[in-house]
Design an enzyme around this catalytic site. Structure first.
Site, short mmCIF file in Angstrom:
data_model
loop_
_atom_site.label_atom_id
_atom_site.label_comp_id
_atom_site.label_asym_id
_atom_site.label_seq_id
_atom_site.Cartn_x
_atom_site.Cartn_y
_atom_site.Cartn_z
N ASP A 1 -11.20 -5.51 -48.24
CA ASP A 1 -11.89 -5.14 -46.95
C ASP A 1 -13.21 -5.49 -46.78
OD1 ASP A 1 -11.33 -4.25 -44.17
OD2 ASP A 1 -12.36 -2.30 -45.11
N LYS B 1 -7.82 -4.61 -33.92
CA LYS B 1 -8.96 -3.90 -33.06
C LYS B 1 -8.03 -3.72 -31.91
CE LYS B 1 -11.77 -3.32 -35.92
NZ LYS B 1 -11.56 -2.44 -37.00
#
Length: 276
Positions: A19, A60
């Protein structure tokens, strides 16, 4: 397990999939959380940093949808607009969020201590270095520009809008497997600071490592982390552990700087015929 099956098992690692925010850069994962707070405020809805952190690890748009599903946040939205937030409202918030994130993300994307040295060592071992992020591609471009200036580079990057379905689905992790030419997912390790990111690795069939202190789960700035005594760090570990366990990580460590002993243990387990 028969001898033929054993012979096909990987005996060493091939790749790691990292990540970004809270893992390799942006200690405490502050870039997205602060912008979520500001974006909702533009719509007259006040959310806390703690609320903003809740769904972290998702793409998101999905993150904003999850926040809008929170009863307290939805109630504020209804008071402002006379309705519960729809998908169109989520898109409107996302469209306000995105330029704000583009403006701020590089400011927060300083490499986490030990990350550059770790990646250099992994390259020397011949391991492939992939990555994925809950950020969309436009935001990731800003992160990558800062990372390159800092000397932090990986072999492959997948953004949340590069795939049909983001975390906790395995698509981004598996895109790395394909593009890096990996022979077996059992030879891969997913490293992440959020439960959805860890779960992504699990669903992809990889070994998974959750990060307790550098990312979203602890929510500490680097300065706060460095100021803690051991009792304070252990309390932060306990809070983060409770959150990350939802993704069922194989290992939990403080930061990526603590990864080498974990990789050695995984290689021992692979050589013994174990799989994730």
């Amino acid at each position: 397990m028969n001898a033929m099956t054993l012979a096909t098992l990987p005996v060493r690692l091939e790749a790691l999939v990292f990540d970004w925010a809270g893992t390799l850069v942006d200690f405490g994962s502050f870039a997205p959380t602060k912008v979520f707070v500001d974006a909702f405020a533009r719509f007259g809805v006040q959310i806390s940093l703690e609320q903003a952190r809740g769904p972290m690890g998702m793409g998101k748009w999905d993150h904003i949808r999850a926040l809008c599903n929170d009863a307290a946040i939805a109630r504020q939205y209804q008071e402002q607009f006379g309705r519960l937030p729809t998908d169109e409202d989520v898109t409107a918030i996302y469209e306000r969020f995105l330029p704000m994130q583009l403006e701020k993300v590089a400011e927060y994307s300083q490499p986490i201590p030990g990350a550059i040295e770790l990646l250099h060592g992994l390259r020397q071992r011949g391991l492939k270095l992939g990555s994925c992020s809950g950020y969309p591609a436009a935001v990731m471009q800003r992160v990558l520009e800062r990372a390159e200036r800092e000397g932090l580079a990986l072999d492959y990057v997948v953004a949340s809008d590069d795939v049909p379905r983001s975390r906790p689905a395995p698509a981004m992790a598996l895109r790395n497997v394909v593009e890096l030419g990996i022979a077996d997912v059992a030879g891969c390790v997913k490293v992440d600071d959020t439960a959805p990111g860890v779960e992504e690795g699990r669903r992809a069939g990889m070994w998974t490592v959750g990060l307790l202190l550098s990312g979203n789960a602890a929510g500490l700035s680097l300065e706060q982390f460095l100021s803690l005594d051991e009792a304070g760090r252990e309390a932060a570990r306990d809070r983060a552990r409770a959150e990350l366990q939802a993704g069922a990580p194989h290992y939990l460590i403080d930061t990526v700087a603590d990864l080498p002993p974990v990789l050695a243990d995984i290689e021992t387990r692979l050589a013994a015929g174990q799989r994730p």
